[in-house]
Design a protein around this motif. Structure first.
Motif, PDB file in Angstrom:
ATOM      1  N   HIS A  55      90.653  66.598 -50.743  1.00 13.85           N
ATOM      2  CA  HIS A  55      90.317  66.787 -49.410  1.00 13.85           C
ATOM      3  C   HIS A  55      91.635  67.026 -48.806  1.00 13.85           C
ATOM      4  O   HIS A  55      91.625  67.343 -47.495  1.00 13.85           O
ATOM      5  CB  HIS A  55      89.417  65.975 -48.904  1.00 13.85           C
ATOM      6  N   VAL A  56      92.723  66.769 -49.358  1.00 12.22           N
ATOM      7  CA  VAL A  56      94.190  66.793 -48.723  1.00 12.22           C
ATOM      8  C   VAL A  56      94.822  67.740 -49.454  1.00 12.22           C
ATOM      9  O   VAL A  56      94.680  68.087 -50.754  1.00 12.22           O
ATOM     10  CB  VAL A  56      94.740  65.340 -48.494  1.00 12.22           C
ATOM     11  N   ASN A  57      95.763  68.547 -48.689  1.00 10.67           N
ATOM     12  CA  ASN A  57      96.732  69.297 -49.520  1.00 10.67           C
ATOM     13  C   ASN A  57      97.506  68.855 -50.655  1.00 10.67           C
ATOM     14  O   ASN A  57      97.807  69.423 -51.564  1.00 10.67           O
ATOM     15  CB  ASN A  57      97.553  70.351 -48.474  1.00 10.67           C
ATOM     16  N   ASP A  58      98.175  67.856 -50.373  1.00 11.81           N
ATOM     17  CA  ASP A  58      99.061  67.056 -51.052  1.00 11.81           C
ATOM     18  C   ASP A  58      98.910  65.327 -50.988  1.00 11.81           C
ATOM     19  O   ASP A  58      99.271  65.161 -49.995  1.00 11.81           O
ATOM     20  CB  ASP A  58     100.684  67.387 -50.927  1.00 11.81           C
ATOM     21  N   VAL A  59      98.462  64.756 -51.859  1.00 11.42           N
ATOM     22  CA  VAL A  59      98.160  63.457 -51.484  1.00 11.42           C
ATOM     23  C   VAL A  59      99.386  62.505 -51.258  1.00 11.42           C
ATOM     24  O   VAL A  59      99.331  61.667 -50.729  1.00 11.42           O
ATOM     25  CB  VAL A  59      97.229  62.822 -52.812  1.00 11.42           C
TER      26      VAL A  59
END
Length: 381
Positions: free
Chosen positions: A231-235
């Motif tokens: 759910h995030v672009n880049d963890v």
């Protein structure tokens, strides 16, 4: 006796096997009352570990009742309820004398690193495991321990691997009071690592995974913040942002090799049977910890090349600590925590499966169906 038997990748079934017998004066035969399926068993189930032989019985987490002992055994006797650490170890070699039971020098002729592990292929000594009605326990004077009368049997079962390994991960992190701790993986070991981080003084605990039900469980069980990396672009960028653009003080890799293997491994596994594991979680750990921080690795990796960002770790001045957990070394402190109510290990158990239905149990756990986090196997005896 009845036992789970490996018949090839994705194929396990219950068969009749010869009941184990005393092979050495210091052996014990234990009648299994509870066993468990571990995430690392899935590496074997998927045919991705070297030298996993047809006919092997898996299972390195089990408890039971001593049925028979060899003539040299003094510390346990028939009728004792015992918990057995997943490590097979002699108790007397150079490494055992230092408490490094997982690195015992005398129990595994097939490796120079890891010692013996029950039910974990011939790369770990070729010992049959506890997903059966009976199991042979070597070095019975140093491995199995009588379960305290006050301890619930399923708490004892979780003490054979998952809880000590999670606790060991937090211990390897060298957590100081107020530290920000990130745990990659919300499986049983990751959940216990997150819970243990609080016991060691963490000021903030964040668990990262991609399974929503496990992240919700981590919020309830470990009182952790959670990040769904899908759910995030880049963890890594996300973790930096929520840690004042510095990074975590300690990151624990409780993932290790993906149990399904990476693409290269799937292409080559039929010939090579090797799994080092895609090091995605480990590289995320290296990238998301602060400079001068610590990365602790307790996830299972196999004996194959993995492209780890070692140069980044060196240039950031990181401390990397890792090992298979020396289970029995963790027990005294963990017993205190359990008895004092600081942790209830059996809370992570979600499914109890009869031994006769273990194939369905492996499918359920492997496919992450029905919110399965920790399945326990119950023999009929």
């Amino acid at each position: 006796m009845k036992a789970m038997v490996y018949r090839g990748p994705y194929r396990v079934r219950v068969e009749e096997k010869d009941r184990p017998r005393i092979e050495h004066p210091n052996d014990a035969i234990v009648r299994v009352t509870r066993a468990a399926i571990c995430g690392s068993d899935l590496h074997l189930f998927h045919g991705m570990m070297p030298d996993t032989r047809v006919g092997t019985t898996f299972g390195h987490e089990f408890i039971g009742v001593v049925d028979e002992v060899g003539p040299s055994v003094r510390n346990v006797k028939p009728g004792d309820r015992v918990m057995v650490p997943f490590n097979v170890f002699c108790g007397t070699c150079y490494f055992c004398a230092k408490g490094l039971y997982s690195n015992c020098h005398n129990v595994n002729p097939n490796a120079t690193a890891v010692g013996g592990i029950y039910g974990y292929s011939h790369t770990s000594g070729g010992y049959d495991g506890g997903q059966a009605e009976y199991v042979r326990v070597p070095f019975a004077d140093v491995g199995p321990t009588v379960i305290p009368g006050w301890m619930h049997e399923e708490d004892a079962l979780m003490c054979t691997d998952a809880l000590p390994t999670g606790y060991f991960g937090a211990q390897l992190g060298g957590i100081h009071e107020g530290d920000v701790v990130v745990v990659f993986g919300a499986g049983p070991v990751g959940l216990f690592a997150a819970k243990s981080a609080w016991l060691m003084g963490a000021g903030r605990v964040i668990v990262v995974d991609h399974l929503s039900d496990r992240l919700e469980f981590a919020q309830r069980f470990a009182r952790a913040e959670t990040v769904h990396f899908g759910h995030v672009n880049d963890v890594v960028v996300h973790l930096k942002k929520i840690t004042d653009d510095i990074g975590a003080d300690v990151v624990i890799d409780a993932v290790g090799a993906e149990a399904d293997g990476n693409l290269l491994q799937h292409v080559t596994s039929a010939k090579l049977k090797l799994q080092g594991g895609s090091p995605i979680a480990l590289n995320w750990a290296i990238d998301s910890v602060r400079k001068g921080g610590t990365v602790a690795v307790v996830g299972a990796y196999g004996p194959m090349f993995s492209a780890v960002k070692f140069g980044d770790a060196m240039n950031k001045g990181l401390t990397l600590r890792m090992n298979q957990c020396p289970v029995k070394r963790q027990w005294p402190r963990l017993f205190e925590h359990i008895r004092n109510g600081h942790i209830s290990p059996r809370e992570i158990i979600t499914h109890r499966i009869p031994l006769d239905h273990i194939a369905e149990g492996y499918h359920l756990f492997s496919s992450k169906l029905d919110g399965c986090i920790k399945p326990v196997v119950v023999p009929a005896t």
